[in-house]
Design a protein around this motif. Sequence first.
Motif, PDB file in Angstrom:
ATOM      1  N   ILE A 251       1.103  -1.214  -0.103  1.00  7.53           N
ATOM      2  CA  ILE A 251      -0.015   0.130   0.013  1.00  7.53           C
ATOM      3  C   ILE A 251       0.906   1.189   0.154  1.00  7.53           C
ATOM      4  O   ILE A 251       0.696   2.143  -0.846  1.00  7.53           O
ATOM      5  CB  ILE A 251      -0.886  -0.032   1.343  1.00  7.53           C
ATOM      6  CG1 ILE A 251      -1.916  -1.025   1.102  1.00  7.53           C
ATOM      7  CG2 ILE A 251      -1.639   1.411   1.501  1.00  7.53           C
ATOM      8  CD1 ILE A 251      -3.014  -1.310   2.347  1.00  7.53           C
ATOM      9  N   ASP A 252       1.831   1.230   0.946  1.00  7.09           N
ATOM     10  CA  ASP A 252       2.864   2.385   0.795  1.00  7.09           C
ATOM     11  C   ASP A 252       3.332   2.655  -0.655  1.00  7.09           C
ATOM     12  O   ASP A 252       3.557   3.800  -0.930  1.00  7.09           O
ATOM     13  CB  ASP A 252       3.776   1.925   1.742  1.00  7.09           C
ATOM     14  CG  ASP A 252       3.459   2.340   3.401  1.00  7.09           C
ATOM     15  OD1 ASP A 252       2.477   2.833   3.227  1.00  7.09           O
ATOM     16  OD2 ASP A 252       4.395   2.099   4.261  1.00  7.09           O
ATOM     17  N   THR A 253       4.013   1.569  -0.977  1.00  6.27           N
ATOM     18  CA  THR A 253       4.686   1.543  -2.140  1.00  6.27           C
ATOM     19  C   THR A 253       3.760   2.189  -3.337  1.00  6.27           C
ATOM     20  O   THR A 253       3.907   3.040  -4.208  1.00  6.27           O
ATOM     21  CB  THR A 253       5.289   0.330  -2.737  1.00  6.27           C
ATOM     22  OG1 THR A 253       6.041  -0.061  -1.662  1.00  6.27           O
ATOM     23  CG2 THR A 253       6.111   0.450  -4.147  1.00  6.27           C
ATOM     24  N   ILE A 254       2.558   1.750  -3.596  1.00 11.28           N
ATOM     25  CA  ILE A 254       1.744   2.111  -4.551  1.00 11.28           C
ATOM     26  C   ILE A 254       1.186   3.479  -4.160  1.00 11.28           C
ATOM     27  O   ILE A 254       1.084   4.357  -5.360  1.00 11.28           O
ATOM     28  CB  ILE A 254       0.487   1.068  -4.894  1.00 11.28           C
ATOM     29  CG1 ILE A 254       0.958  -0.358  -5.211  1.00 11.28           C
ATOM     30  CG2 ILE A 254      -0.592   1.670  -5.716  1.00 11.28           C
ATOM     31  CD1 ILE A 254      -0.215  -1.454  -5.025  1.00 11.28           C
ATOM     32  N   SER A 255       0.824   3.831  -3.177  1.00 12.56           N
ATOM     33  CA  SER A 255       0.449   5.023  -2.582  1.00 12.56           C
ATOM     34  C   SER A 255       1.565   6.230  -3.119  1.00 12.56           C
ATOM     35  O   SER A 255       1.331   7.238  -3.668  1.00 12.56           O
ATOM     36  CB  SER A 255       0.217   5.265  -1.086  1.00 12.56           C
ATOM     37  OG  SER A 255      -0.819   4.565  -0.816  1.00 12.56           O
ATOM     38  N   ARG A 256       2.795   5.752  -2.945  1.00 11.45           N
ATOM     39  CA  ARG A 256       3.894   6.783  -3.100  1.00 11.45           C
ATOM     40  C   ARG A 256       3.878   6.738  -4.788  1.00 11.45           C
ATOM     41  O   ARG A 256       4.229   7.957  -5.209  1.00 11.45           O
ATOM     42  CB  ARG A 256       5.080   5.972  -2.888  1.00 11.45           C
ATOM     43  CG  ARG A 256       6.338   7.049  -2.518  1.00 11.45           C
ATOM     44  CD  ARG A 256       7.652   6.600  -2.030  1.00 11.45           C
ATOM     45  NE  ARG A 256       8.199   5.529  -3.013  1.00 11.45           N
ATOM     46  CZ  ARG A 256       8.339   4.013  -2.568  1.00 11.45           C
ATOM     47  NH1 ARG A 256       8.300   3.712  -1.504  1.00 11.45           N
ATOM     48  NH2 ARG A 256       8.878   3.507  -3.525  1.00 11.45           N
ATOM     49  N   TRP A 257       3.860   5.930  -5.453  1.00 11.78           N
ATOM     50  CA  TRP A 257       3.996   6.084  -6.932  1.00 11.78           C
ATOM     51  C   TRP A 257       2.686   6.804  -7.428  1.00 11.78           C
ATOM     52  O   TRP A 257       3.025   7.833  -8.354  1.00 11.78           O
ATOM     53  CB  TRP A 257       3.595   4.574  -7.662  1.00 11.78           C
ATOM     54  CG  TRP A 257       4.660   3.719  -7.692  1.00 11.78           C
ATOM     55  CD1 TRP A 257       6.073   3.799  -7.150  1.00 11.78           C
ATOM     56  CD2 TRP A 257       4.647   2.384  -7.571  1.00 11.78           C
ATOM     57  NE1 TRP A 257       6.651   2.795  -7.159  1.00 11.78           N
ATOM     58  CE2 TRP A 257       6.000   1.650  -7.269  1.00 11.78           C
ATOM     59  CE3 TRP A 257       3.616   1.419  -7.885  1.00 11.78           C
ATOM     60  CZ2 TRP A 257       6.083   0.269  -7.409  1.00 11.78           C
ATOM     61  CZ3 TRP A 257       3.757  -0.018  -8.006  1.00 11.78           C
ATOM     62  CH2 TRP A 257       5.174  -0.688  -7.695  1.00 11.78           C
TER      63      TRP A 257
END
Lengths: 467, 419
Positions: free
Chosen positions: A457-463
């Motif tokens: 979730i963190d990764t995708i949110s950052r993208w």
Amino acid sequence: MSRMVEITVDGIRIEAQEGRLLLPVLLENGFGVPYFCYHEALGPDGNCRMCMVEIEGSKRPQISCDTFVSEGMEVRTEGESIESVRRRILELELINHPVDCPVCDKAGECSLQNYYMEYGLYGGRVGRDEKLHAEKRVDLGRGVLHDRERCVLCQRCVRFCRDIVGSAELCVAGRGERSYITTVPGRKLENDYAVNIVDLCPVGALSSVDFRFKKRVWFLETTESVCHGCERNCSIYADHAQDFDGVERIYRFRPRRNDEINGHFICDEGRFGYRELEERHMESCRVAGADSDEKEAEAKARELIERASSIVVTASADLYLEEMKAISEFALKIGASLHIPLDGYDDPDFSDEWLKCSCRASNRASVLESGIDTAYPKLTSSDLLINFDHPHISSSEAKRLDIVSLEMDGGDEADVTLPLSVWSRRSGTMISRDGVRQYCGNILPPARNERDIYGWIDTISRWKDES
Amino acid sequence: MRDVKIVSARFDIDGMYRLDTALKEGAYSTLEKAFSMSGREIVDMVHRSGLRGKGGGGAPAAPKWRLVADDESGLDSVVVINCDESEPGTFKDRQIISKDPHLLIEGILLTSYAVGAHDAYIYIRGEYRPFEKILRRAIDEAYEAGILGESVSGSGYRVDITVHRGAGAYICGEKSALLESLEGKRGHPRLKPHAREPEWYFGRPTLVNNVETIATVPYIVANGPEAYRGYGTPESPGTLLFGMSGHIERPGIYEAEFGVSMMEYIERYGGGVRGKAGLKAVIPGGASTPVLTADEVKEARLDYESMRALGSSLGTGGMIVMDESVDMVGVLENLLGFYRYESCGQCTPCREGTGWSDRIVSSILSGEDDMGGIDKLMELADTMNGKTICVFAPAVAGVIKAFVEKFPDEFRAGRGGGR
């Protein structure tokens, strides 16, 4: 029956419910009384004669498993006379026992071995050549092997199949010292709970092919966990150990007593549920149906996210409650709709009248509690589907990004597939079909280079933020 | 000592097993009287007669009858006849079923009526096939004549008898193992109830009695309890089909009243010890009763109290007589071989103890054992005594102790070769 009365055990006064069996009362109060045939779930049978205690006013020692608590009862579990009775009966259990502990899987968790260390410690008075020998490896069916030499004939296995499951495949045959446990002529073990008899066996007579010769039990660490096989949420123990290659592995699941859910037992399929965590663990990334390195896959995934204008999110009903909440917030934040469709989890062939439920979505109750939409998503108006581990999402018109813990058995391949750590390496809350909440801690530590739900979730949110 | 025949009165009549002969000789003559009484009155009669169970235990019969007759469960009660006569040295019940089967059937009818049962089962020893045939034929004849079935002799009271043949396990003579077996299960004795209650057959209150006990009931009903009390001692009233085997001139079954001298009995009916070797020992009432030395035999009287005072037991009254030529270690080994084979294997002390004791005695017999064997054996007997579900292991313990204690010289170590 429910009146509390006072009894005296070895000079110590304790309170106990009148009319209850004495043995469990003694055990609950920390008095050491050995036993083989008694079991909380199976009740007394009175055949092993190990649980004898002295009761004031009785001429002879009595088996505590078949003695009722009564007001003012005076019980002795210690003292030379009762200890000598115990020692001699224990010796009789051992005269024809092969004492092959060094090659026995039960060694380390064997009642006979423990009692010998506690109450025995004498030299053998029967020579090795004088012992009776019997078959060492009888296949009873369902991956359960029987060693007749090690058997103490407590009949727990027979009683489990007869009284608990009702399938009654096992019986005692032969007579006297040549008695042995076997399957009824023409039958094999065939019930879905059969392997429980391996746990019930107080000695090394019954072993499971699945665990046999795999690990000495003193190397195992035990973690409390919850079965993910269906919405029953049976409580289990997971036994795991670090292997010689340095990798931490799960060796077996065992039932953990939980009177609200599964009592003392679990089904065989749930018991062996640990296997797929290793066998089907999704380790590599995939792009357009082919294995890919992590960098390339993440770049492709990022591209999908950046190009998407309308996103739909799906998630598995096996995720933990906290993970579902996090995904809900994530979906809200990126303006996507969230669905956890439940249809695909239905498996009527699996269900029975006891523990096995037809709904294989292990955390279905959490889905409902979270108020997440359980309808199958309409994908026509979206251009990207992000699927968190739901195993039953079929093709979409839209592009698709899968975040998956176990390899899918068939179905449509996503444009990009990223690996998610398996449930045994994550933790969170599960709610059973009957509303019992259990926290399921991770059995194994998270694997290196692997992300859990929050990580993705963190990764995708950052993208998304950076796009 | 006087001759008395209560149960064996018609044994010598030719063709007694046939219904026509039996009727001519007075069989079933008590039915009319019984049906004019209430069941409770018959139970009282049996109570006043002091009838004791003749299968070996010698417990008074009437209290057991009362438990079934007074049962308030509302379920039909059952009468089960224990004809699993397997005790070594005992062969009395088979005389009844082969020589006068209608006496047993008559007894079953009286008993069933007394306790309010309509279904009776005869559990017969598997090896008794030839005798079973005679019994079955008698039952068939009784059905044809309307003595058995919907209306026993026109009384309107139904009694059905089913014969069930055992598969040849000694332990099925134990009443609860017998019932397990009769229910189609493995013949394992049941845990003892915590309060006085009847036996249970498929959840129905059940009376289990030995063949001879039931075969005594017609005499009591016909002649009254006082007549039965006219024989025997005040505590052991009546008679028993005592028997003899072994080193005896005329082995066989001879009825006698309780309380007679064992020696006199052996002399009078058995013709004394065979040959010139002289009496060495007698196992008084089936293999499971502690052996008596020749000196004890001279003191012994054939009733429950006297035998208990001697540290033994009257058991089934089947005496095994042994002369001086007998090796007592060999006898014990023979008996233990039997127990080792017949232990049901349920309780640990019995399952393992019978086998181990047999091995120890074998090694003493063959002279391989050092002195340790006897100590081990006596300790083992102690472990087997009073620590099991049924009395099989305690009986074996008593047998071992009596042999070792009464014939210590023969159980000495290094006896060199034995037989």
